[in-house]
Design a protein around this motif. Structure first.
Motif, PDB file in Angstrom:
ATOM      1  N   LYS A   5       0.841  -1.188   0.000  1.00  8.09           N
ATOM      2  CA  LYS A   5       0.000   0.000   0.000  1.00  8.09           C
ATOM      3  C   LYS A   5       0.882   1.247   0.000  1.00  8.09           C
ATOM      4  O   LYS A   5       1.807   1.358   0.810  1.00  8.09           O
ATOM      5  CB  LYS A   5      -0.921  -0.010   1.221  1.00  8.09           C
ATOM      6  CG  LYS A   5      -1.841   1.201   1.303  1.00  8.09           C
ATOM      7  CD  LYS A   5      -1.331   2.218   2.255  1.00  8.09           C
ATOM      8  CE  LYS A   5      -2.140   3.497   2.239  1.00  8.09           C
ATOM      9  NZ  LYS A   5      -1.713   4.445   3.254  1.00  8.09           N
ATOM     10  N   PHE A   6       0.591   2.141  -0.937  1.00  8.84           N
ATOM     11  CA  PHE A   6       1.281   3.426  -0.985  1.00  8.84           C
ATOM     12  C   PHE A   6       0.271   4.530  -0.700  1.00  8.84           C
ATOM     13  O   PHE A   6      -0.755   4.632  -1.378  1.00  8.84           O
ATOM     14  CB  PHE A   6       1.906   3.650  -2.366  1.00  8.84           C
ATOM     15  CG  PHE A   6       3.084   2.746  -2.645  1.00  8.84           C
ATOM     16  CD1 PHE A   6       4.356   3.090  -2.212  1.00  8.84           C
ATOM     17  CD2 PHE A   6       2.915   1.549  -3.322  1.00  8.84           C
ATOM     18  CE1 PHE A   6       5.445   2.264  -2.459  1.00  8.84           C
ATOM     19  CE2 PHE A   6       4.001   0.711  -3.570  1.00  8.84           C
ATOM     20  CZ  PHE A   6       5.265   1.069  -3.139  1.00  8.84           C
ATOM     21  N   GLY A   7       0.565   5.370   0.269  1.00  7.89           N
ATOM     22  CA  GLY A   7      -0.357   6.447   0.657  1.00  7.89           C
ATOM     23  C   GLY A   7      -0.165   7.700  -0.184  1.00  7.89           C
ATOM     24  O   GLY A   7       0.716   7.758  -1.058  1.00  7.89           O
ATOM     25  N   VAL A  35      -2.016  -1.229  -3.702  1.00  7.54           N
ATOM     26  CA  VAL A  35      -3.159  -0.380  -3.344  1.00  7.54           C
ATOM     27  C   VAL A  35      -2.652   1.050  -3.197  1.00  7.54           C
ATOM     28  O   VAL A  35      -1.659   1.283  -2.508  1.00  7.54           O
ATOM     29  CB  VAL A  35      -3.792  -0.873  -2.024  1.00  7.54           C
ATOM     30  CG1 VAL A  35      -4.876   0.079  -1.546  1.00  7.54           C
ATOM     31  CG2 VAL A  35      -4.351  -2.285  -2.201  1.00  7.54           C
ATOM     32  N   ILE A  36      -3.309   1.980  -3.847  1.00  9.78           N
ATOM     33  CA  ILE A  36      -2.827   3.368  -3.850  1.00  9.78           C
ATOM     34  C   ILE A  36      -3.914   4.341  -3.420  1.00  9.78           C
ATOM     35  O   ILE A  36      -5.084   4.174  -3.758  1.00  9.78           O
ATOM     36  CB  ILE A  36      -2.257   3.711  -5.256  1.00  9.78           C
ATOM     37  CG1 ILE A  36      -1.057   2.775  -5.492  1.00  9.78           C
ATOM     38  CG2 ILE A  36      -1.881   5.183  -5.383  1.00  9.78           C
ATOM     39  CD1 ILE A  36      -0.093   3.214  -6.531  1.00  9.78           C
ATOM     40  N   TRP A 222       3.923   1.473   2.769  1.00 10.57           N
ATOM     41  CA  TRP A 222       5.101   2.311   2.514  1.00 10.57           C
ATOM     42  C   TRP A 222       4.776   3.741   2.911  1.00 10.57           C
ATOM     43  O   TRP A 222       3.853   4.345   2.368  1.00 10.57           O
ATOM     44  CB  TRP A 222       5.475   2.236   1.035  1.00 10.57           C
ATOM     45  CG  TRP A 222       5.878   0.856   0.621  1.00 10.57           C
ATOM     46  CD1 TRP A 222       5.062  -0.164   0.217  1.00 10.57           C
ATOM     47  CD2 TRP A 222       7.220   0.323   0.585  1.00 10.57           C
ATOM     48  NE1 TRP A 222       5.800  -1.289  -0.077  1.00 10.57           N
ATOM     49  CE2 TRP A 222       7.129  -1.015   0.135  1.00 10.57           C
ATOM     50  CE3 TRP A 222       8.486   0.854   0.877  1.00 10.57           C
ATOM     51  CZ2 TRP A 222       8.260  -1.829  -0.027  1.00 10.57           C
ATOM     52  CZ3 TRP A 222       9.600   0.042   0.716  1.00 10.57           C
ATOM     53  CH2 TRP A 222       9.484  -1.279   0.277  1.00 10.57           C
ATOM     54  N   LYS A 223       5.552   4.258   3.862  1.00 12.15           N
ATOM     55  CA  LYS A 223       5.244   5.581   4.414  1.00 12.15           C
ATOM     56  C   LYS A 223       6.453   6.506   4.382  1.00 12.15           C
ATOM     57  O   LYS A 223       7.546   6.084   4.048  1.00 12.15           O
ATOM     58  CB  LYS A 223       4.789   5.434   5.879  1.00 12.15           C
ATOM     59  CG  LYS A 223       3.494   4.676   6.027  1.00 12.15           C
ATOM     60  CD  LYS A 223       2.997   4.726   7.460  1.00 12.15           C
ATOM     61  CE  LYS A 223       2.560   6.095   7.890  1.00 12.15           C
ATOM     62  NZ  LYS A 223       1.167   6.393   7.569  1.00 12.15           N
ATOM     63  N   ASP A 224       6.243   7.763   4.809  1.00 10.62           N
ATOM     64  CA  ASP A 224       7.354   8.712   4.847  1.00 10.62           C
ATOM     65  C   ASP A 224       8.070   8.729   6.198  1.00 10.62           C
ATOM     66  O   ASP A 224       8.809   9.645   6.503  1.00 10.62           O
ATOM     67  CB  ASP A 224       6.881  10.124   4.466  1.00 10.62           C
ATOM     68  CG  ASP A 224       5.751  10.607   5.350  1.00 10.62           C
ATOM     69  OD1 ASP A 224       5.318   9.859   6.256  1.00 10.62           O
ATOM     70  OD2 ASP A 224       5.265  11.729   5.144  1.00 10.62           O
ATOM     71  N   LYS A 279       7.126   0.334   6.208  1.00  8.00           N
ATOM     72  CA  LYS A 279       8.450   0.663   5.700  1.00  8.00           C
ATOM     73  C   LYS A 279       8.487   2.065   5.113  1.00  8.00           C
ATOM     74  O   LYS A 279       7.451   2.648   4.830  1.00  8.00           O
ATOM     75  CB  LYS A 279       8.842  -0.354   4.614  1.00  8.00           C
ATOM     76  CG  LYS A 279       9.053  -1.757   5.187  1.00  8.00           C
ATOM     77  CD  LYS A 279       9.127  -2.786   4.091  1.00  8.00           C
ATOM     78  CE  LYS A 279      10.424  -2.706   3.344  1.00  8.00           C
ATOM     79  NZ  LYS A 279      11.349  -3.795   3.686  1.00  8.00           N
ATOM     80  N   SER A 280       9.697   2.560   4.907  1.00  4.01           N
ATOM     81  CA  SER A 280       9.857   3.910   4.387  1.00  4.01           C
ATOM     82  C   SER A 280      10.048   3.905   2.880  1.00  4.01           C
ATOM     83  O   SER A 280      10.943   3.227   2.373  1.00  4.01           O
ATOM     84  CB  SER A 280      11.072   4.561   5.044  1.00  4.01           C
ATOM     85  OG  SER A 280      11.433   5.714   4.321  1.00  4.01           O
ATOM     86  N   PHE A 281       9.237   4.696   2.182  1.00  3.28           N
ATOM     87  CA  PHE A 281       9.448   4.790   0.730  1.00  3.28           C
ATOM     88  C   PHE A 281      10.659   5.666   0.405  1.00  3.28           C
ATOM     89  O   PHE A 281      11.094   5.740  -0.738  1.00  3.28           O
ATOM     90  CB  PHE A 281       8.182   5.231  -0.017  1.00  3.28           C
ATOM     91  CG  PHE A 281       7.642   6.595   0.357  1.00  3.28           C
ATOM     92  CD1 PHE A 281       8.267   7.753  -0.069  1.00  3.28           C
ATOM     93  CD2 PHE A 281       6.479   6.702   1.112  1.00  3.28           C
ATOM     94  CE1 PHE A 281       7.759   9.006   0.264  1.00  3.28           C
ATOM     95  CE2 PHE A 281       5.965   7.943   1.457  1.00  3.28           C
ATOM     96  CZ  PHE A 281       6.612   9.103   1.031  1.00  3.28           C
ATOM     97  N   LEU A 282      11.195   6.330   1.439  1.00  2.20           N
ATOM     98  CA  LEU A 282      12.389   7.147   1.227  1.00  2.20           C
ATOM     99  C   LEU A 282      13.666   6.338   1.454  1.00  2.20           C
ATOM    100  O   LEU A 282      14.744   6.733   1.025  1.00  2.20           O
ATOM    101  CB  LEU A 282      12.370   8.347   2.181  1.00  2.20           C
ATOM    102  CG  LEU A 282      11.134   9.240   2.051  1.00  2.20           C
ATOM    103  CD1 LEU A 282      11.050  10.228   3.198  1.00  2.20           C
ATOM    104  CD2 LEU A 282      11.145   9.962   0.700  1.00  2.20           C
ATOM    105  N   ASP A 283      13.519   5.204   2.134  1.00  4.09           N
ATOM    106  CA  ASP A 283      14.667   4.360   2.448  1.00  4.09           C
ATOM    107  C   ASP A 283      14.197   2.905   2.370  1.00  4.09           C
ATOM    108  O   ASP A 283      14.119   2.192   3.377  1.00  4.09           O
ATOM    109  CB  ASP A 283      15.154   4.710   3.873  1.00  4.09           C
ATOM    110  CG  ASP A 283      16.438   4.003   4.226  1.00  4.09           C
ATOM    111  OD1 ASP A 283      17.055   3.365   3.331  1.00  4.09           O
ATOM    112  OD2 ASP A 283      16.841   4.066   5.407  1.00  4.09           O
TER     113      ASP A 283
END
Ligand code: ASP
Ligand code: MG
Length: 435
Positions: A5-7, A35-36, A222-224, A279-283
């Motif tokens: 899932k991506f927010g 899922v977006i 996936w979060k920030d 998890k982090s979408f930045l890392d």
């Protein structure tokens, strides 16, 4: 197969979409349902469109047009002008324009869902088209063909007996063909084909629904942020990332208002022992947080702050004791107005509750109980919950606050405090408190 899932924050602009695609490249040829959410703050902006339409301010069309322009600008960055995605996205906006052309329906919540769903419909069109363009074959799926809810608009209740077989019948064959399946969070459909939404921030829940229905190996959000933290990093400086949480601890945290995961997400996963990774979408290589099993770890103090709370002091007008039949009446009215009680306390003739400040519902509540009760309301409060509290953390959270009431149950302490608006960030020595 796995569910990702991506927010909204992960797809807020063209570079963010490229970043998501970069992450997905690492899972090439794996069985993946993605899922977006709507891009960035689109849902908030669409809520303004709904409001303008319902109030007939004459501004709804303009507001929708501005949202459309933002999407088109982002698309011009990602696609050639002739790409089919432009007409797909345009058609979706046209459907919302049709809703605005009609006079508003009596039901706010129904209208809300028919308009707000556009955010997820267009974000998924864009991301799916981009993945296909860069050579990651992706099937776009309308989540409304799978997730069936009752007709509680804005808070659709999932009908599992219909949703589960739909998922198997529709999603499974797409996965077998190869390529990712990409779909919308947050939205579903009634059996009469009206769009419903699952409650704000409901995309996590959508991902959990797909995970449950398809027996996923795991689900990842996936979060920030690097994972689940022990406090909101926007409010606290020294937060600690939690490497692992039990389902139970995660349910408790989200119940008390931790916004990192939608509260309905954990149950379907727990029921099938599907691990959840945050998890982090930045890392993306970093391990994040794993939520799994019921084995408990030792946790540092976990702090949840809910702002914009009100205290209602409810007193019987005839000085009779607040007895069971009073409580039954009060709770029936609260439930039917969907006012959620965060904390309560009573004396002989009074009963106090801490609730989110939703002005129109609180007014309606006061009116409907006025025959038996007098209600005094105090606004602008914060509800602070500390799980696994220790004296040091509690003392530091109380600094500069007036505590109106406080309660300790086993490892959870809750207090309602008066908001001190100037203090925006508090330094709490969580690090030291850990040991
Ligand atoms: N877009 C919806 C919202 O902002 C759903 C979500 O983001 O999970 O509430
Ligand atoms: Mg969102």
């Amino acid at each position: 197969m796995q569910v990702f899932k991506f927010g909204g924050a992960s797809v807020k602009d063209a570079d963010s979409v490229r970043n998501v695609a970069g992450i997905l490249k690492n899972y090439k040829d794996q069985s993946l349902v993605i899922v977006i959410s709507a891009m960035g703050k689109t849902t908030n902006a669409l809520e303004e469109v709904v409001e303008a339409h319902m109030q007939q301010t004459g501004k709804a069309g303009e507001l929708l047009e501005a949202i459309k322009e933002r999407h088109l600008a982002l698309m011009h960055d990602l696609f050639d002008p002739g790409d089919d995605v432009f007409s797909e996205v345009n058609d979706t906006f046209v459907e919302a324009e049709w809703v605005l052309d009609e006079s508003p329906s009596d039901s706010y919540d129904y209208t809300y869902d028919q308009i707000v769903c556009v955010g997820e419909l267009v974000s998924t069109r864009i991301v799916a088209a981009y993945l296909n363009k860069i050579g990651l074959p992706t099937h776009w799926l309308d989540a409304r063909d799978v997730i069936i809810t009752d007709n509680t608009f804005r808070e659709g209740w999932v009908q599992w007996d219909k949703t589960k077989p739909n998922a198997v019948k529709i999603v499974q064959p797409l996965l077998e063909k190869g390529g990712y399946v990409l779909t919308q969070g947050f939205i579903g459909s009634t059996t009469e084909n009206f769009t419903t939404t699952l409650g704000r921030e409901g995309s996590d829940y959508s991902a959990a629904i797909f995970s449950f229905a398809l027996d996923a190996e795991s689900m990842s959000i996936w979060k920030d942020v690097p994972g689940v933290l022990n406090a909101d990093p926007r409010l606290f400086e020294h937060t600690i990332k939690l490497d692992r949480l039990s389902y139970r601890e995660a349910i408790e945290m989200t119940y008390y208002g931790a916004q990192v995961i939608h509260p309905k997400t954990i149950k379907p996963l727990q029921n099938k022992s599907i691990p959840l990774y945050v998890k982090s979408f930045l890392d993306p290589k970093a391990p994040g947080t794993e939520i799994s099993s019921d084995t408990e770890d030792t946790y540092p103090p976990i702090i949840v702050v809910e702002k914009n709370q009100s205290l209602l002091h409810i007193v019987t007008t005839d000085y009779s004791f607040v007895a069971e039949q009073h409580l039954a009446r009060l709770f029936t009215e609260l439930a039917s107005l969907r006012i959620f009680v965060n904390m309560m306390q009573n004396t002989a003739i009074s009963f106090s509750i801490c609730v989110p400040n939703v002005p129109d519902r609180l007014e309606a509540f006061k009116k409907v109980v006025a025959d038996e009760f007098r209600v005094k309301q105090e606004d602008g409060l914060e509800l602070i919950t500390i799980r696994h509290f220790n004296d040091e953390t509690v003392a530091s959270l109380k600094k500069g606050k007036v505590v109106l009431f406080e309660e300790r149950i086993r490892n959870t302490l809750q207090m309602v405090v008066r908001n001190v608006p100037v203090v925006e960030r508090r330094t709490v020595e969580l690090e030291r408190a850990k040991g």
